[in-house]
Design an enzyme around this catalytic site. Structure first.
Site, mmCIF file in Angstrom:
data_model
loop_
_atom_site.group_PDB
_atom_site.id
_atom_site.type_symbol
_atom_site.label_atom_id
_atom_site.label_comp_id
_atom_site.label_asym_id
_atom_site.label_seq_id
_atom_site.Cartn_x
_atom_site.Cartn_y
_atom_site.Cartn_z
ATOM 1 N N ARG A 261 31.745 47.478 34.684
ATOM 2 C CA ARG A 261 30.564 46.675 34.972
ATOM 3 C C ARG A 261 29.837 47.242 36.184
ATOM 4 N NH1 ARG A 261 32.969 40.497 34.116
ATOM 5 N NH2 ARG A 261 33.767 40.875 32.001
ATOM 6 N N ARG A 276 36.162 42.447 43.067
ATOM 7 C CA ARG A 276 35.012 42.771 42.205
ATOM 8 C C ARG A 276 34.836 44.291 42.171
ATOM 9 N NH1 ARG A 276 31.143 39.314 40.369
ATOM 10 N NH2 ARG A 276 31.868 37.710 41.798
ATOM 11 N N GLU A 348 38.121 32.491 40.742
ATOM 12 C CA GLU A 348 38.164 32.644 39.284
ATOM 13 C C GLU A 348 39.064 33.812 38.887
ATOM 14 O OE1 GLU A 348 35.489 34.448 35.719
ATOM 15 O OE2 GLU A 348 34.423 33.735 37.501
ATOM 16 N N SER A 351 37.960 33.225 32.361
ATOM 17 C CA SER A 351 36.976 32.346 31.725
ATOM 18 C C SER A 351 37.265 32.343 30.238
ATOM 19 C CB SER A 351 35.543 32.838 31.965
ATOM 20 O OG SER A 351 35.120 32.578 33.279
ATOM 21 N N ARG A 390 42.726 40.924 39.373
ATOM 22 C CA ARG A 390 42.690 39.673 40.144
ATOM 23 C C ARG A 390 44.063 39.006 40.166
ATOM 24 N NH1 ARG A 390 36.791 36.767 39.939
ATOM 25 N NH2 ARG A 390 35.566 38.666 40.213
#
Length: 426
Positions: A261, A276, A348, A351, A390
């Site tokens: 990403r 990130r 987070e 999801s 993560r």
């Protein structure tokens, strides 16, 4: 992708649902565009019908040796023949304009999704696990991590910001986490393991909703392919342009892949540490189901991800996202947020979303119910179980020791040859 017929039938309900996502009303523009398209189609059909009628009339006139009438009819046919390409071009242009407009509108939220414009509107569903009690001030992962192999400096020197070289004990722990997650999904929950392509074409990324709106968040190769931002893209597109049988569903796929990403919309967020990254590993799960199965499947998939956190004894909470905080394709999303003691906050880590038939319409993925001739669109769901990097961060922060070592969660010890402690480098 939305069905223009449903918007046409109930524009007020469509706009009200968009408002719950914080989006502007769109039905007036879409319906007006559709009316122009339909009027053009009707005009073209009428012209073609008239042309067919005139062709028969010309034959009759010639049979009756009525040459003046035949010539007049032939002139009208010539005019219609000249007009039809313009009408067909107008129809194609209006159809493309309508499709483009529909493709830019997010999925509508499910009825139980709370209103809200950002994460402040999210609702706590439950929290589980016991937060660790340290006899020292817990440190963040970017302080503890370098001693066991999170090499931020070399990663940046090699590839630039948001890249990390993971080596030694940290690399072993990261590999163990991915294998552990994938084994749980395939062994315990019936997911089929897939090793999918990491490069995909435009239509694949359009099908899952990243194109055209989020192109800037992706990496593109010199030959026009896209590096997958998540294995959701590859796994969901397995059923692209297919008509499945009722008995084939549900389909459940899982993959452990690198993800890429550009994080174009995340400037200034988590630039420090391993939270990130431009490149990261993730275990993705995707389900393809019938509409009546999708509600139960969403809960099932969420519990699969929660089970990983339970097994690793990481405290977490489940949040139901509000309309304004959901992803573009989601009708409902549960976020799992893991406790990070170094940061003293939940972050987070997964999801899990149900997309109803939104992606299926973009991919033309359908199934035929048993005993019926007509086909219906499938429902698609996706979620991470979990983001491996993560989870590595969460293990480091929750299992850190006073001397800089990191204890290995019991569930992971078999994957590390029985190792119970990751010792810091001298």
């Amino acid at each position: 992708m939305h069905d223009i017929r449903l918007i046409r039938e109930n524009p007020a309900a469509f706009d009200a649902a968009l408002a719950r996502r914080g989006a502007a009303p769109a039905s007036d523009r879409l319906v007006a565009l559709d009316e122009r398209r339909r009027a053009t189609i009707a005009e073209a059909q009428a012209a073609q019908t008239r042309r067919n009628e005139l062709s028969k009339a010309i034959g009759q006139a010639k049979a009756q040796k009525d040459e003046p009438r035949a010539q007049a009819l032939m002139a009208e046919v010539a005019a219609l023949k000249a007009a039809l390409p313009t009408l067909e071009a107008d129809e194609a242009a209006l159809t493309a304009e309508l499709d483009t407009a529909l493709a830019a509108i997010p999925n509508l939220p499910a009825s139980d999704v709370p209103p809200g414009v950002d994460e402040s509107g999210n609702v706590l569903v439950h929290a589980r696990g016991t937060k660790p009690d340290f006899a020292f001030a817990p440190r963040e992962h970017d302080v503890v991590g370098p001693a066991i192999g999170l090499d931020f400096e070399t990663g940046v020197a090699m590839s630039g910001a948001r890249f990390t070289l993971v080596r030694g004990p940290a690399a072993r722990l990261q590999r163990a986490l991915g294998q552990f997650m994938l084994d749980r999904l395939t062994r315990d929950h019936g997911f089929e393991e897939v090793a999918p392509p990491l490069l995909v074409r435009d239509e694949a990324v359009f099908g899952t909703g990243q194109l055209p709106k989020f192109a800037e968040d992706l990496f593109r190769t010199t030959d026009g392919r896209w590096l997958i931002p998540t294995a959701e893209v590859s796994l969901t597109n397995i059923v692209r342009e297919r008509i499945l049988t009722d008995g084939e569903l549900p389909l459940r796929f899982a993959a452990l892949t690198p993800c890429f990403r550009s994080e174009a919309g995340s400037a200034g967020r988590d630039t420090r540490g391993y939270i990130r990254q431009h490149q990261f590993d993730k275990v993705e799960m995707v389900a393809i189901v019938t509409p009546d199965q999708s509600e139960a499947e969403h809960e099932r998939m969420t519990q699969c991800a929660e089970g990983v956190l339970d097994a690793l004894q990481l405290p977490f909470r489940r949040m139901l996202l509000c309309g304004g905080d959901m992803g573009f394709t989601a009708a409902r999303t549960y976020d799992l947020e893991v406790w990070l003691p170094g940061q003293a906050q939940y972050r987070e880590i997964s999801s899990i979303s149900t997309c109803t038939d939104f992606q299926a319409r973009r991919m033309n993925a359908r199934y035929r119910p048993e005993g019926e001739k007509a086909t219906r669109f499938v429902h698609t769901l996706n979620g991470s179980s979990l983001a491996v990097g993560r989870t590595l961060v969460a293990v480091i922060e929750n299992y850190q020791q006073a001397d800089g070592a990191v204890a290995v969660p019991t569930a992971l010890q078999p994957y590390l040859g029985g190792l119970t402690l990751l010792e810091p480098a001298a």
